[in-house]
Design a protein around this motif. Sequence first.
Motif, PDB file in Angstrom:
ATOM      1  N   TYR A 186       6.615 -30.718  31.553  1.00 52.00           N
ATOM      2  CA  TYR A 186       6.154 -29.594  32.391  1.00 52.00           C
ATOM      3  C   TYR A 186       6.704 -28.276  31.912  1.00 52.00           C
ATOM      4  O   TYR A 186       6.023 -27.257  31.932  1.00 52.00           O
ATOM      5  N   GLU A 207       3.317 -28.562  41.729  1.00 51.74           N
ATOM      6  CA  GLU A 207       3.733 -29.450  40.661  1.00 51.74           C
ATOM      7  C   GLU A 207       5.236 -29.435  40.396  1.00 51.74           C
ATOM      8  O   GLU A 207       5.727 -30.270  39.662  1.00 51.74           O
ATOM      9  N   LYS A 231      -1.906 -35.302  32.985  1.00 53.84           N
ATOM     10  CA  LYS A 231      -1.964 -34.028  32.284  1.00 53.84           C
ATOM     11  C   LYS A 231      -1.506 -34.181  30.845  1.00 53.84           C
ATOM     12  O   LYS A 231      -0.762 -35.104  30.498  1.00 53.84           O
ATOM     13  N   GLN A 241      -5.423 -30.846  33.032  1.00 54.97           N
ATOM     14  CA  GLN A 241      -4.958 -31.745  34.091  1.00 54.97           C
ATOM     15  C   GLN A 241      -6.147 -32.210  34.921  1.00 54.97           C
ATOM     16  O   GLN A 241      -7.035 -31.412  35.252  1.00 54.97           O
TER      17      GLN A 241
END
Length: 441
Positions: A5, A48, A105, A118
Amino acid sequence: MLKGYSAVLAACTAATMLCGTTARAQGQSGPGQGAQEIDAEPTRLNREQPVAVPDPTPVLAASPSEKFTFGGAIRARYDWRFDDVDRVGTPKASEHFDFDTLALKAAYDSDTIFGAAQYRFYGGSSIYGPRNGYRGFPGEVSFPLYAYLGYKFTKEDSITAGMNQVPFGLVPYFGASFIETLGFTMGIEEVYNLGVKYAHVEPDFNYQLAYYPGANPNAIGASVDSARYSTNIVKADSYVLGGSRNAEENMFIGRAEYFLFKNDVTSFAIGGSLWHSEVYNFDTRSTGSKQLEGVHVLGTSGPWGFKAIYVRQDISPKNPTRNDQITVGGFDFSYNMATHGNFVSAEVTYKIADPIGPFTAVPYVGYSAYYKDKARFKASERFILGSAWTLTADPNLVIYTEGVFGRNDPYVGAGQFSSGLAMGGDNRWKSRFIMSIGYYF
């Protein structure tokens, strides 16, 4: 955190600047009809990453090595609705513990090229159940969140093409809340559309210019036109009384932000945004317009964070009958919204220094409202008191707890969904408690 991420966020921040195709089954009522309202509130549990008091300074990422990253998330939700109704309309409270989301993702980053995508899967919950025309299995509703490619001209300048986040207001979110503000419900917060965006980022100043020929596409679901993540202007489902059939096109959007001061302890920034687009009506075959003007501020002081935004909205939809409301939709549901009014939002966060038990906590409190121009249209309001809890031993596990209080809010309480954001509902304050439990990999 999602594995990878940080790479996606760095790419999105530095390079892109902060980054249902059939009608419901015959005989099934939509979420805006009477007692069916209790299953109408779309899942807005979408964030997220754990909330932190933000450093509002745009991060200029160091030159990355070329790499792919992959990740995802799986979430469950507990929903306690204090102002629900049963099948015959008798008031009651209800509790639900459901599967919420599966997200997958992927991202790519290099010194010049970047990109990410995603896709999300919903269904098999109390929201997407037989009473709302679904068969009730996970994955019955699904849609992309974003999918874009970009090129970095310099460390400060980039261009992004594809389904990317619209550069409007406070990005990526108007606040820390997991359910987000009424801005998302209106379609002005965290919007991903199809188009091209140019971004310039300096430590004290940044701006973005974008053009979007159309909105994010309708994907897989039971609605006519609302199987999409972002809230967009759509073709109404049959249960929306007085619904319209429109689409937004040719969106020209610009945003700029300047930091008045910042240091290791305190920072403060101001910004402004403009959004102009065309609104096509499928019944009259006429083209109207949409105009948004926004100003925002954000800052930090030690563990405290603050965000606020004001947006003026004016939409001329050229509908066949009334033009004081227009249908918008997302998460496979549609509802009406007033076309003219003022949106406001403010939120304060605080990062608690010491862990509380096994968790690191960031509480927050926020208020958002849509004040409509038409006198008989009741204002829509949302008040949120919540906290994000990150497991210290495993930061991939994140829990959000939120008390949500709304008046004429489509997401809070029975009887508000189809017209709460337009004419209003019963004008009474209603409440719900939401807990999201997510594991990010």
